[in-house]
Design an enzyme around this catalytic site. Sequence first.
Site, PDB file in Angstrom:
ATOM      1  N   ALA A  71      39.123  37.798  35.645  1.00 19.17           N
ATOM      2  CA  ALA A  71      38.732  39.189  35.751  1.00 19.17           C
ATOM      3  C   ALA A  71      39.640  40.045  34.904  1.00 19.17           C
ATOM      4  O   ALA A  71      40.618  39.579  34.356  1.00 19.17           O
ATOM      5  CB  ALA A  71      38.797  39.636  37.208  1.00 19.17           C
ATOM      6  N   CYS A  72      39.287  41.329  34.810  1.00 21.08           N
ATOM      7  CA  CYS A  72      40.088  42.289  34.053  1.00 21.08           C
ATOM      8  C   CYS A  72      40.044  43.625  34.766  1.00 21.08           C
ATOM      9  O   CYS A  72      39.272  43.811  35.704  1.00 21.08           O
ATOM     10  CB  CYS A  72      39.540  42.460  32.635  1.00 21.08           C
ATOM     11  SG  CYS A  72      39.404  40.935  31.675  1.00 21.08           S
TER      12      CYS A  72
END
Length: 471
Positions: free
Chosen positions: A6-7
């Site tokens: 994820a970011c």
Amino acid sequence: MQNKDACTSIMVGKKASLDGANYIARNEDRVKAIEPKQFLVKPAVKERHETYVSPYNKVTIALPEEGMRYTSTPTLDQTAGPNEEDGINEANVAASFTESVYANDRVLAYDPYVKNGLAEDSLCTLVLPYIHSAREGVEYTGKLIAELGSAERNGMQFADADDIWYMEVVTGHQWVAVRIPDDCYAVTPNQVAIEDIDFDDPDNYMWADGIQEFVKEHQLNPDHDRWDFRHIFGTSTQKDRHYNTPRTWFAQRYLSPNASLGQRPEDSEMPFIRKAEFKIANEDIQYVLKSHFNETPYDPMGDAPERKTYRAISLSRTAQSHILQMRNLNKYKTSIHWIELGVPAFNPYVPFFANADDTDESYRNVPEKMNLESAFWLNEALAEVVESHYQEFMEKDEDYQKELNEWARRKIAQVDKEAASLEGQALIDYLTEQNHEIASHYNERTKALFFELLTEGCELSKMSFKMDPNL
């Protein structure tokens, strides 16, 4: 679909920022604990006749004959594609690819992903060298999606000195984009974020051809009186409320302390775009990207029972973090690509002028195994030492980061004065030289702290024992 973690992305408009620059920023988080990254300048090309084939999913497309120079942060191991991720091109346009988002099964039933379509590994390579404005970034990507389809669900940021656009591609062919207002900021944490779309306002919204008909035909809009992209295409699940929404909560808690009063970490309807309550500095963006629920019971570095409840913004599995500062100075030729390697909580952001034709050897040459002459490995090593004795070392580490931020501001001001009288290749040569000096300063200061803490750590070993001085 690639196995990414994820970011977290942040966008700050020029009237919301302290220095009048547009900012786009993101932590690039991965499943692997270690994923070596390079920082490169990719040269301009002319009269090229090549076909691009992704090593990851074999998406195939003829490359344009001409492409601009641009900075990028590719993955060292490119067996799963270049994954260049982010950069600033010579037209002073920045992009960051991508913020992974999640579409619901209703919309995917009617427009599934295209196996050999566009994916994160290829987006920077296929878009950034060819766009001359932030808006064109959306248009160009939209044309590629129409031609090739999308293999994934991705959020993308585009910025120039005038505009910021955020685009979400959520199914095989459906997407929308919104211009971030100049006096606002936005945060997105792996959820479909864009809300209401005004189809009568093409200056501030863009969308895939036929998206309204698609939604109407398949009866996908759950609302009676609005066209909310998040509601139609996004998700609101238990995972969202533990993995995603708490990050928005913490960022807005810091950047909008008054407007966010009453919000809770698991709220599903926090706004995507907010007006800034104070002028946001580069250091404020850094603070959010470095954060791990600081000063709350949810901090994983604390000892409260809730410390593992939510997923934090800064992770040990961040491959790199970047802040792209689109400055309106010297005919737009001194924008800055800030790079953080290692763990954002423990490592500094290093400013590099994007209008350069080379990067420092310590960022360009990254061996597969640890080597302290490599900036990537040096920062990973420092982060590991600081985290291993967090209570004992965190204050020195924070002082070191503050010291380097102060040094960076002074350095940038000095460079700006000299750069104001330069043009063309002379300016590029000067900024390239300054980038080497900046890298050298940060590397030496990081080594000094690393060896200092490593030495102190020897005294903190659990294998120690009070020794009799007479022995």
